[in-house]
Design a protein around this motif. Structure first.
Motif, PDB file in Angstrom:
ATOM      1  N   PRO A   1       0.784  -1.231   0.000  1.00  0.00           N
ATOM      2  CA  PRO A   1       0.000   0.000   0.000  1.00  0.00           C
ATOM      3  C   PRO A   1       0.819   1.285   0.000  1.00  0.00           C
ATOM      4  N   THR A   2       2.173   1.204   0.046  1.00  0.00           N
ATOM      5  CA  THR A   2       2.956   2.434   0.095  1.00  0.00           C
ATOM      6  C   THR A   2       2.832   3.236  -1.196  1.00  0.00           C
ATOM      7  N   LEU A   3       2.459   2.595  -2.291  1.00  0.00           N
ATOM      8  CA  LEU A   3       2.242   3.314  -3.542  1.00  0.00           C
ATOM      9  C   LEU A   3       1.090   4.310  -3.433  1.00  0.00           C
ATOM     10  N   ASP A   4       0.238   4.129  -2.457  1.00  0.00           N
ATOM     11  CA  ASP A   4      -0.945   4.979  -2.320  1.00  0.00           C
ATOM     12  C   ASP A   4      -0.755   6.115  -1.322  1.00  0.00           C
ATOM     13  N   ALA A   5       0.481   6.415  -0.933  1.00  0.00           N
ATOM     14  CA  ALA A   5       0.730   7.523  -0.010  1.00  0.00           C
ATOM     15  C   ALA A   5       0.238   8.823  -0.638  1.00  0.00           C
ATOM     16  N   PRO A   6      -0.401   9.705   0.138  1.00  0.00           N
ATOM     17  CA  PRO A   6      -1.071  10.872  -0.441  1.00  0.00           C
ATOM     18  C   PRO A   6      -0.144  11.923  -1.032  1.00  0.00           C
ATOM     19  N   ASP A   7       1.105  11.992  -0.588  1.00  0.00           N
ATOM     20  CA  ASP A   7       1.987  13.063  -1.052  1.00  0.00           C
ATOM     21  C   ASP A   7       2.959  12.620  -2.135  1.00  0.00           C
ATOM     22  N   VAL A   8       2.758  11.436  -2.710  1.00  0.00           N
ATOM     23  CA  VAL A   8       3.633  10.973  -3.778  1.00  0.00           C
ATOM     24  C   VAL A   8       2.831  10.732  -5.049  1.00  0.00           C
ATOM     25  N   VAL A   9       3.535  10.816  -6.160  1.00  0.00           N
ATOM     26  CA  VAL A   9       2.980  10.414  -7.452  1.00  0.00           C
ATOM     27  C   VAL A   9       3.484   9.004  -7.721  1.00  0.00           C
ATOM     28  N   ALA A  10       2.594   8.087  -8.024  1.00  0.00           N
ATOM     29  CA  ALA A  10       2.988   6.692  -8.226  1.00  0.00           C
ATOM     30  C   ALA A  10       2.363   6.146  -9.499  1.00  0.00           C
ATOM     31  N   HIS A  11       3.124   5.356 -10.208  1.00  0.00           N
ATOM     32  CA  HIS A  11       2.641   4.687 -11.411  1.00  0.00           C
ATOM     33  C   HIS A  11       2.916   3.195 -11.281  1.00  0.00           C
ATOM     34  N   ARG A  12       1.866   2.390 -11.411  1.00  0.00           N
ATOM     35  CA  ARG A  12       2.040   0.935 -11.394  1.00  0.00           C
ATOM     36  C   ARG A  12       2.793   0.504 -12.641  1.00  0.00           C
ATOM     37  N   LEU A  13       3.779  -0.358 -12.460  1.00  0.00           N
ATOM     38  CA  LEU A  13       4.601  -0.807 -13.578  1.00  0.00           C
ATOM     39  C   LEU A  13       4.426  -2.280 -13.894  1.00  0.00           C
ATOM     40  N   ASP A  14       4.215  -3.111 -12.873  1.00  0.00           N
ATOM     41  CA  ASP A  14       4.131  -4.545 -13.115  1.00  0.00           C
ATOM     42  C   ASP A  14       3.470  -5.216 -11.918  1.00  0.00           C
ATOM     43  N   VAL A  15       3.070  -6.454 -12.126  1.00  0.00           N
ATOM     44  CA  VAL A  15       2.443  -7.259 -11.070  1.00  0.00           C
ATOM     45  C   VAL A  15       3.250  -8.544 -10.930  1.00  0.00           C
ATOM     46  N   GLN A  16       3.523  -8.911  -9.688  1.00  0.00           N
ATOM     47  CA  GLN A  16       4.329 -10.091  -9.408  1.00  0.00           C
ATOM     48  C   GLN A  16       3.503 -11.097  -8.615  1.00  0.00           C
ATOM     49  N   LYS A  17       3.436 -12.323  -9.100  1.00  0.00           N
ATOM     50  CA  LYS A  17       2.704 -13.369  -8.395  1.00  0.00           C
ATOM     51  C   LYS A  17       3.516 -13.862  -7.203  1.00  0.00           C
ATOM     52  N   LEU A  18       2.842 -14.034  -6.080  1.00  0.00           N
ATOM     53  CA  LEU A  18       3.484 -14.591  -4.895  1.00  0.00           C
ATOM     54  C   LEU A  18       3.246 -16.094  -4.840  1.00  0.00           C
ATOM     55  N   ARG A  19       4.162 -16.803  -4.220  1.00  0.00           N
ATOM     56  CA  ARG A  19       4.056 -18.254  -4.105  1.00  0.00           C
ATOM     57  C   ARG A  19       4.026 -18.647  -2.639  1.00  0.00           C
ATOM     58  N   LEU A  20       3.399 -19.751  -2.361  1.00  0.00           N
ATOM     59  CA  LEU A  20       3.489 -20.321  -1.024  1.00  0.00           C
ATOM     60  C   LEU A  20       4.729 -21.207  -1.011  1.00  0.00           C
ATOM     61  N   VAL A  21       5.705 -20.825  -0.197  1.00  0.00           N
ATOM     62  CA  VAL A  21       6.975 -21.552  -0.121  1.00  0.00           C
ATOM     63  C   VAL A  21       6.937 -22.452   1.111  1.00  0.00           C
ATOM     64  N   VAL A  22       7.192 -23.761   0.882  1.00  0.00           N
ATOM     65  CA  VAL A  22       7.137 -24.741   1.964  1.00  0.00           C
ATOM     66  C   VAL A  22       8.427 -25.543   1.972  1.00  0.00           C
ATOM     67  N   PRO A  23       8.790 -26.154   3.113  1.00  0.00           N
ATOM     68  CA  PRO A  23       9.994 -27.006   3.136  1.00  0.00           C
ATOM     69  C   PRO A  23       9.881 -28.154   2.137  1.00  0.00           C
ATOM     70  N   ALA A  24      11.036 -28.617   1.636  1.00  0.00           N
ATOM     71  CA  ALA A  24      11.039 -29.673   0.615  1.00  0.00           C
ATOM     72  C   ALA A  24      10.420 -30.963   1.117  1.00  0.00           C
ATOM     73  N   ASP A  25      10.444 -31.211   2.431  1.00  0.00           N
ATOM     74  CA  ASP A  25       9.863 -32.444   2.974  1.00  0.00           C
ATOM     75  C   ASP A  25       8.475 -32.206   3.582  1.00  0.00           C
ATOM     76  N   HIS A  26       7.855 -31.106   3.257  1.00  0.00           N
ATOM     77  CA  HIS A  26       6.544 -30.750   3.805  1.00  0.00           C
ATOM     78  C   HIS A  26       5.457 -31.595   3.157  1.00  0.00           C
ATOM     79  N   ARG A  27       4.372 -31.758   3.843  1.00  0.00           N
ATOM     80  CA  ARG A  27       3.257 -32.564   3.327  1.00  0.00           C
ATOM     81  C   ARG A  27       2.685 -31.977   2.030  1.00  0.00           C
ATOM     82  N   LEU A  28       2.861 -30.673   1.797  1.00  0.00           N
ATOM     83  CA  LEU A  28       2.332 -30.032   0.588  1.00  0.00           C
ATOM     84  C   LEU A  28       3.377 -29.911  -0.524  1.00  0.00           C
TER      85      LEU A  28
END
Length: 318
Positions: free
Chosen positions: A171-198
């Protein structure tokens, strides 16, 4: 010699330093010129100011200080002991002013100027180096002052004038005293241990991880805000075991079996973890460029700003 001092010239040691500096500053270069030549007419010619203006300035300077700086013999002058003491500091101050002027002119030079650029830690290993490499293909001599930090800290430095531009996330892009332009979107992943049940899964609904222990960034980081919001949308509040300041540290904690995490893709795949695509809810972070509203740009800053805006939709590596 005797001066008639005005009441303004009588200043106690506790007088306002800023006031006396404001009075003295415009006359310091004149003083240094007269002291160098020891001749008012010659100094006036060198500095291209009327002799009468220079003479009045020196008299007012002595009045404001309450000290005789010159011994006068016609148009020839010589420094008093107080004048020599004052000259040493004046020359040092004028040299510092000249140095500062050279520095700010150099920073604003279209070809060799400087850009103070802030960005998130997670963009530092691959995205930012590639951006600067591509920009310097056409601007090879522009210099960069680089700052890695979290969003709120970069906003503070932007407001303080320490940064020209920065890459932020909502949400820092939405600060009232700055001009902001969205440039890209990044997908987040759920990262789990290699031996995890998932770990054998490719995709997951985040609600399936509601009972897991999470490792996250500290409050104030954009990625932490996104993690809290996405988990809330999935119907749960994450149980947090560890909080850190850097995404790759969190990935290491996951590899050590200390929890799971919502993270952007790594620059280089890390062993010991599995990274699952989150199908629901939408788990992304928007990346944008921000600058302080109303602040004028130097030519190199304006050029780099145009370059970043031209990368809209193509900021992040595939």
């Amino acid at each position: 010699m005797v001066h008639q001092y005005s009441s303004q010239a009588h200043r106690s040691p506790s007088g306002d330093t800023e006031d006396i500096v404001a009075l003295l500053a415009p006359r310091l270069a004149y003083f240094a010129g007269v002291a160098r030549t020891e001749h008012v007419t010659r100094a006036a010619q060198e500095m291209q100011v009327p002799q009468s203006t220079l003479s009045r300035a020196m008299v007012r300077l002595e009045q404001d200080l309450g000290v005789d700086l010159f011994a006068r013999r016609g148009r020839t002058v010589s420094l008093t002991p107080a004048g020599r003491t004052f000259l040493t500091s004046v020359e040092r101050a004028l040299a510092e002013i000249g140095k500062a002027a050279d520095e700010v002119r150099a920073d604003a030079d279209p070809t060799t100027g400087k850009v103070a650029f802030g960005f998130l830690h997670t963009l530092g290993s691959e995205t930012v180096p590639e951006l600067i490499r591509a920009f310097r293909a056409d601007h090879p001599r522009v210099r960069f002052s680089l700052v890695q930090n979290y969003g709120e800290a970069m906003l503070e430095r932007l407001r303080a004038g320490e940064l020209d531009l920065c890459l932020l996330t909502a949400p820092t892009l939405d600060a009232p005293d700055v001009v902001a332009h969205r440039l890209d979107v990044q997908k987040l992943r759920l990262v789990v241990p290699a031996d995890h049940r998932l770990a054998s899964r490719k995709r997951i609904r985040l609600a399936e991880a509601a009972e897991e222990t999470f490792v996250t960034l500290e409050p104030g980081y954009g990625l932490r805000s996104i993690t809290d919001a996405v988990c809330a949308e999935a119907g749960f509040r994450p149980k947090i075991a560890f909080e850190g300041e850097e995404a790759e540290t969190l990935r290491g904690l996951v590899a050590a079996g200390l929890g799971v995490a919502l993270l952007p893709p790594p620059a280089v795949p890390r062993p010991g973890v599995a990274e699952l695509t989150v199908t629901a809810p939408k788990a992304v972070r928007e990346i944008g460029v921000a600058w302080l509203d109303g602040r004028p740009d130097t030519p190199p800053v304006a050029a780099f700003k145009r370059f970043l805006l031209s990368r809209r939709g193509n900021l992040l590596p595939e």
